[in-house]
Write an enzyme that holds these catalytic residues in place. Structure first.
Site, PDB file in Angstrom:
ATOM      1  N   HIS A  59     105.834  -5.774 -28.509  1.00 11.65           N
ATOM      2  CA  HIS A  59     105.150  -4.548 -28.095  1.00 11.65           C
ATOM      3  C   HIS A  59     103.833  -4.439 -28.859  1.00 11.65           C
ATOM      4  O   HIS A  59     103.763  -4.747 -30.053  1.00 11.65           O
ATOM      5  CB  HIS A  59     106.034  -3.331 -28.386  1.00 11.65           C
ATOM      6  CG  HIS A  59     105.395  -2.028 -27.999  1.00 11.65           C
ATOM      7  ND1 HIS A  59     105.046  -1.719 -26.698  1.00 11.65           N
ATOM      8  CD2 HIS A  59     105.028  -0.956 -28.759  1.00 11.65           C
ATOM      9  CE1 HIS A  59     104.502  -0.506 -26.667  1.00 11.65           C
ATOM     10  NE2 HIS A  59     104.479  -0.028 -27.903  1.00 11.65           N
ATOM     11  N   CYS A 116     101.258  -2.233 -22.265  1.00 10.57           N
ATOM     12  CA  CYS A 116     100.789  -1.904 -23.614  1.00 10.57           C
ATOM     13  C   CYS A 116      99.630  -2.810 -24.020  1.00 10.57           C
ATOM     14  O   CYS A 116      98.764  -2.415 -24.804  1.00 10.57           O
ATOM     15  CB  CYS A 116     101.927  -1.997 -24.618  1.00 10.57           C
ATOM     16  SG  CYS A 116     102.762  -3.603 -24.656  1.00 10.57           S
TER      17      CYS A 116
END
Length: 540
Positions: free
Chosen positions: A454, A179
């Site tokens: 994240h 990510c």
């Protein structure tokens, strides 16, 4: 700059007067012709030197960026405000920047746009270049410009063409804790300067022969993102190229987005056209590069030592964690004020060159000497203590950042004016405010804890905002973006000041080296001929 939909009324009234309009336009054309001769058309250095630079009529200094009054023969400098003083004193309205052709209206106090003036500028530049620019091989004048008029065959081909929709909003597959890579690539995709560069075919991966070329991967990325395929794209080859170029980023462990951002910039810089360590004009330095000035002042004698360093981004300190921070401490403006405020140096950190001894009283201050077209900010959310490696923590304090703001108060020139005016709250900075205004176009967020977080990001596509979470792309709003947990912010300059083309220094160095090699060959040939002559004389 004046909004195109609301043109300057003063230029409209001036051009409506036939006699006055003829005088203004004639002077405007003369300035543009001089600019072409001085900066663009003449590639020979010796010839360019013969075209003398004008002097400011007020301070008599040579002008690298002259401004000419369109009502009289006055030429003045912009930085010291002499041309503005002339316009006010003589009640003149317009002046022109000789380098860019931009017209300043003193009554509007801004650079203005007029369609008729812009047509004159383009026509004058094309005419001047047609007369002077020659082909490199044939050494012939360039063929005159002719507008394209489609033939019947062209019209039939255009009517039968199928329009392919460009997406520009395509998700990226997570290839295993990647990510961090996806959010940085999305910020690249929505960067207007990078987009124009790669979609303009400035680098073609099918023609490039460099192995492990990151520029080729960028070209592939833009090709895929702006294709008609709506399915998420997996940047597998980009990830593999990153692993080969940077060993510390290899593997499937979670990485820091900012570290990958800097690594990607270096990799693109190393494989792009115009890349050099002397005076780089590659796409990365043309987009992100600015200059940071450090001023160290000795409090004993007042001596100031200044150094200028290049910068690609700005890392800003945060205060507090969670609810321990007071309101207003972690705004973008507050972080920049802390970044540029003076700090005391230790007794062994500075030795004054004027006093000759280590100074116990010295302060250091940072300022932005040169603003880049794109500003990237990193907020230092992750703290690492050198004494205890396990004491790393994340600062979850909310950060307030605007959709647009001005960098004028944090520039070197504005800070010097502040010191001169005894710390006035709103110092006068050179040039119009539009030169310092930036608009937000992308934000990278970090959600969750430090070790298992994240990355997501927001990006602006045209006038709409979208949220990118790996392969998921959802419409969003500017408000949601401004309330997100920002880790990095990207701003683009509202008005870009394009410079005329200049031959890169690495090309000049290569040409100089070639000339030197020819001279060496001539010297060797002359020495060989002399040896032959001496041998012949010896036999007589």
């Amino acid at each position: 700059m004046t909004d195109i939909s609301r043109p300057c009324p003063h230029i409209i009234d001036t051009l409506a007067e036939e006699g006055h309009a003829h005088s203004i336009i004639s002077k405007y054309k003369l300035v543009l012709l001089w600019s072409v001769n001085r900066f663009q058309a003449v590639t020979n250095t010796a010839k360019r030197r013969k075209i003398s630079s004008p002097l400011c009529a007020t301070c008599n200094l040579f002008l690298a960026r002259p401004f000419a009054c369109l009502h009289c023969l006055y030429i003045g400098c912009w930085d010291d405000g002499h041309v503005v003083e002339h316009l006010n004193e003589e009640s003149h309205t317009f002046c022109v920047d000789a380098k860019t052709g931009s017209v300043l209206c003193i009554q509007c106090n801004d650079f203005i746009y007029d369609a008729h003036i812009d047509e004159i500028r383009l026509a004058t530049l094309v005419m001047a270049e047609e007369q002077q620019t020659r082909f490199q091989v044939a050494k012939k004048p360039r063929e005159a410009f002719k507008p394209w008029v489609p033939s019947e065959k062209d019209i039939a081909a255009l009517e039968g063409a199928v329009a392919i929709p460009c997406q520009g909003r395509r998700g990226l597959l997570n290839l295993g804790q990647t990510c961090f890579l996806n959010v940085v690539l999305q910020s690249f995709v929505h960067n207007p300067l990078l987009r124009n560069y790669f979609l303009g075919d400035k680098h073609n991966w099918k023609q490039c022969k460099v192995e492990n070329c990151t520029c080729c991967e960028m070209d592939k990325l833009f090709t895929e993102i702006y294709s008609e395929d709506p399915n998420p794209y997996g940047p597998i080859t980009f990830l593999a190229t990153t692993w080969r170029a940077s060993a510390e980023l290899s593997g499937y462990a979670q990485q820091d987005a900012h570290e990958f951002f800097i690594s990607a910039l270096n990799q693109i810089h190393g494989t792009s056209r115009g890349s050099t360590n002397v005076s780089c004009n590659c796409i990365i330095h043309s987009t992100f590069a600015g200059q940071l000035q450090s001023d160290v002042k000795c409090e004993r004698c007042g001596n100031v030592t200044s150094t200028v360093d290049p910068m690609l981004d700005i890392s800003l300190e945060l205060r507090g964690k969670g609810g321990e921070v007071t309101s207003g401490e972690n705004t973008l403006a507050a972080c920049l004020r802390r970044f540029t405020q003076p700090e005391k140096l230790g007794p062994k950190e500075y030795s004054c060159g004027k006093c000759g001894k280590a100074s116990h009283e010295a302060s250091k201050r940072l300022s932005i000497r040169k603003l880049p077209p794109v500003l990237s900010f990193q907020f230092k959310r992750f703290e690492h203590k050198t004494t205890d490696k396990n004491s790393a923590r994340k600062i979850d304090a909310p950060i307030r950042f605007p959709a647009s703001f001005s960098m004028a108060p944090f520039t070197t020139l504005a800070m010097k004016e502040t010191e001169k005016e005894n710390n006035v709250p709103h110092p006068v900075h050179p040039g119009p405010d539009a030169m310092y205004e930036y608009d937000l176009f992308a934000v990278i967020n970090h959600e969750g804890k430090m070790n298992n977080g994240h990355y997501t990001n927001f990006a602006r596509f045209q006038d709409e905002w979208y949220r990118f979470d790996d392969d998921k792309v959802t419409p969003s709003t500017l408000g949601a973006c401004l309330n997100s947990a920002a880790y990095m912010c990207f701003y683009v300059k509202r008005h870009l000041d394009y410079k005329p083309y200049m031959t890169p220094t690495y090309v000049l160095a290569r040409e100089t080296e070639a000339v030197r090699e020819k001279e060496i060959e001539k010297e060797k040939e002359a020495a060989r001929m002399k040896e032959v002559e001496d041998a012949l004389l010896a036999t007589v």
